[in-house]
Write a protein that holds these residues in place. Structure first.
Motif, mmCIF file in Angstrom:
data_model
loop_
_atom_site.group_PDB
_atom_site.id
_atom_site.type_symbol
_atom_site.label_atom_id
_atom_site.label_comp_id
_atom_site.label_asym_id
_atom_site.label_seq_id
_atom_site.Cartn_x
_atom_site.Cartn_y
_atom_site.Cartn_z
ATOM 1 N N UNK A 103 0.634 -1.225 -0.059
ATOM 2 C CA UNK A 103 0.101 0.027 -0.100
ATOM 3 C C UNK A 103 0.872 1.248 0.024
ATOM 4 N N UNK A 104 2.039 1.366 0.725
ATOM 5 C CA UNK A 104 2.841 2.338 0.705
ATOM 6 C C UNK A 104 3.291 2.858 -0.994
ATOM 7 N N UNK A 105 3.626 1.916 -1.490
ATOM 8 C CA UNK A 105 3.984 2.008 -2.893
ATOM 9 C C UNK A 105 2.959 2.662 -3.806
ATOM 10 N N UNK A 106 1.797 2.057 -3.320
ATOM 11 C CA UNK A 106 0.623 2.437 -4.309
ATOM 12 C C UNK A 106 0.026 3.991 -3.875
ATOM 13 N N UNK A 107 0.304 4.226 -2.537
ATOM 14 C CA UNK A 107 0.023 5.553 -2.162
ATOM 15 C C UNK A 107 0.888 6.566 -2.802
ATOM 16 N N UNK A 108 1.968 6.184 -2.543
ATOM 17 C CA UNK A 108 2.972 7.243 -3.210
ATOM 18 C C UNK A 108 2.810 7.768 -4.558
ATOM 19 N N UNK A 109 2.396 6.323 -5.477
ATOM 20 C CA UNK A 109 2.239 6.884 -6.916
ATOM 21 C C UNK A 109 1.262 7.424 -7.300
ATOM 22 N N UNK A 110 -0.176 6.928 -6.757
ATOM 23 C CA UNK A 110 -1.636 7.354 -6.818
ATOM 24 C C UNK A 110 -2.273 7.934 -6.020
ATOM 25 N N UNK A 111 -1.479 8.307 -4.866
ATOM 26 C CA UNK A 111 -2.313 9.024 -3.531
ATOM 27 C C UNK A 111 -2.880 10.298 -4.010
ATOM 28 N N UNK A 112 -2.428 11.050 -4.788
ATOM 29 C CA UNK A 112 -2.769 12.414 -5.166
ATOM 30 C C UNK A 112 -3.891 12.470 -6.050
ATOM 31 N N UNK A 113 -4.395 11.270 -6.624
ATOM 32 C CA UNK A 113 -5.386 11.127 -8.063
ATOM 33 C C UNK A 113 -6.525 10.088 -7.513
ATOM 34 N N UNK A 114 -6.319 9.244 -6.461
ATOM 35 C CA UNK A 114 -7.298 8.324 -6.125
ATOM 36 C C UNK A 114 -7.704 8.267 -4.878
ATOM 37 N N UNK A 115 -9.016 7.704 -4.533
ATOM 38 C CA UNK A 115 -9.373 7.569 -3.220
ATOM 39 C C UNK A 115 -8.663 6.257 -2.520
ATOM 40 N N UNK A 116 -9.106 6.592 -1.199
ATOM 41 C CA UNK A 116 -8.374 5.334 -0.397
ATOM 42 C C UNK A 116 -8.770 3.971 -0.792
ATOM 43 N N UNK A 117 -10.119 3.871 -1.102
ATOM 44 C CA UNK A 117 -10.674 2.574 -1.410
ATOM 45 C C UNK A 117 -10.333 2.061 -2.704
ATOM 46 N N UNK A 118 -10.058 3.076 -3.797
ATOM 47 C CA UNK A 118 -9.396 2.750 -4.931
ATOM 48 C C UNK A 118 -7.767 2.386 -4.804
ATOM 49 N N UNK A 119 -7.194 3.035 -3.714
ATOM 50 C CA UNK A 119 -5.676 2.428 -3.505
ATOM 51 C C UNK A 119 -5.832 1.167 -2.889
#
Length: 268
Positions: free
Chosen positions: A104-120
């Motif tokens: 999740x850390x990697x996912x949040x770093x890449x997509x955190x600015x454009x996606x919701x927590x549910x999507x992450x």
């Protein structure tokens, strides 16, 4: 509409790498030139000290060449980027986080600015499932085997949806049976993801089994590309069948011959 794959997706042009140390200069690479097709699996092999990992780190953007240029998808590689993910021999998982939380850390770093927590979370779950670790998602690194830890590292890299997956001897520290199992899994994962892969290895059988082409490096210092071998074996590949395949054994012999000749020159 069928996707047209780029013939020169990753390019290295006249790449030189010199390290400046307290003992003086060390020319690691000299005039390295080769390109990688989109969706291709490349292995880089050679004796210790020939600059294999240096080439990988240059593609990753972790190093900048002394001279020459590197490109990915038509853009100059000027530093690390999410389109290029690295899997190291040491999985480098954070021990206080679960497998899922590490991904999740990697996912949040890449997509955190454009996606919701549910999507992450969905991205994280998909990556964990891709490497067959859904049952271990809530376990911490000290609760799983070395092979499973390495699969978490691969899941973390793939969760970033990289265009290029860079693998630095990812199975080098594992026992033979675990290594063989993960090689088979990696072939299946790469078939699903379709991304381009570059792997550094010392293992001849691993290189022939996994690769579309094998880049063989000359000895250092001032190492360069010695030969590039096309691995013309149909996919999917099954290791037990290949063990008795004449062309597989011919390719294996060609790599061994190159490495043996380089060792003989080094010894002389």
């Amino acid at each position: 509409m069928e996707k047209i794959l780029q013939e020169k997706y990753v390019q290295l042009e006249n790449v030189n790498m010199t390290f400046f140390t307290k003992k003086g200069t060390f020319e690691a690479l000299k005039d390295v030139n080769f390109s990688i097709r989109e969706g291709e699996f490349i292995s880089i092999i050679g004796h210790s000290g020939c600059g294999k990992s240096t080439v990988l780190n240059l593609i990753a953007g972790l190093l900048q060449p002394t001279n020459g240029n590197l490109f990915c998808a038509g853009r100059e590689i000027a530093g690390p980027g999410p389109e290029r993910a690295v899997v190291f021999q040491n999985h480098s998982l954070l021990p206080w986080l679960t497998c899922s939380e590490n991904v999740y850390l990697a996912v949040e770093r890449v997509f955190g600015a454009t996606e919701t927590k549910d999507q992450l979370k969905k991205r994280t779950q998909a990556a964990i499932e891709l490497v067959g670790l859904a049952h271990a998602a809530d376990k911490r690194p000290n609760e799983i085997s070395g092979g499973m830890k390495q699969r978490v590292g691969i899941a973390r890299a793939l969760a970033m949806e990289p265009k290029v997956l860079l693998l630095d001897e990812p199975f080098g520290a594992l026992d033979a049976l675990t290594r063989a199992h993960l090689q088979d899994e990696l072939m299946a994962i790469m078939a699903k993801s379709g991304c381009t892969a570059v792997m550094v290895t010392h293992d001849v059988d691993e290189a022939v089994l996994l690769s579309d082409r094998i880049v063989m490096m000359t000895n250092g210092p001032a190492a360069t590309i010695g030969e590039i071998l096309d691995v013309e074996l149909a996919r999917p590949r099954k290791r037990l069948e290949l063990a008795e395949d004449g062309h597989y054994n011919h390719l294996r012999s060609e790599v061994l011959k190159f490495l043996y000749e380089r060792h003989a020159k080094k010894a002389a």
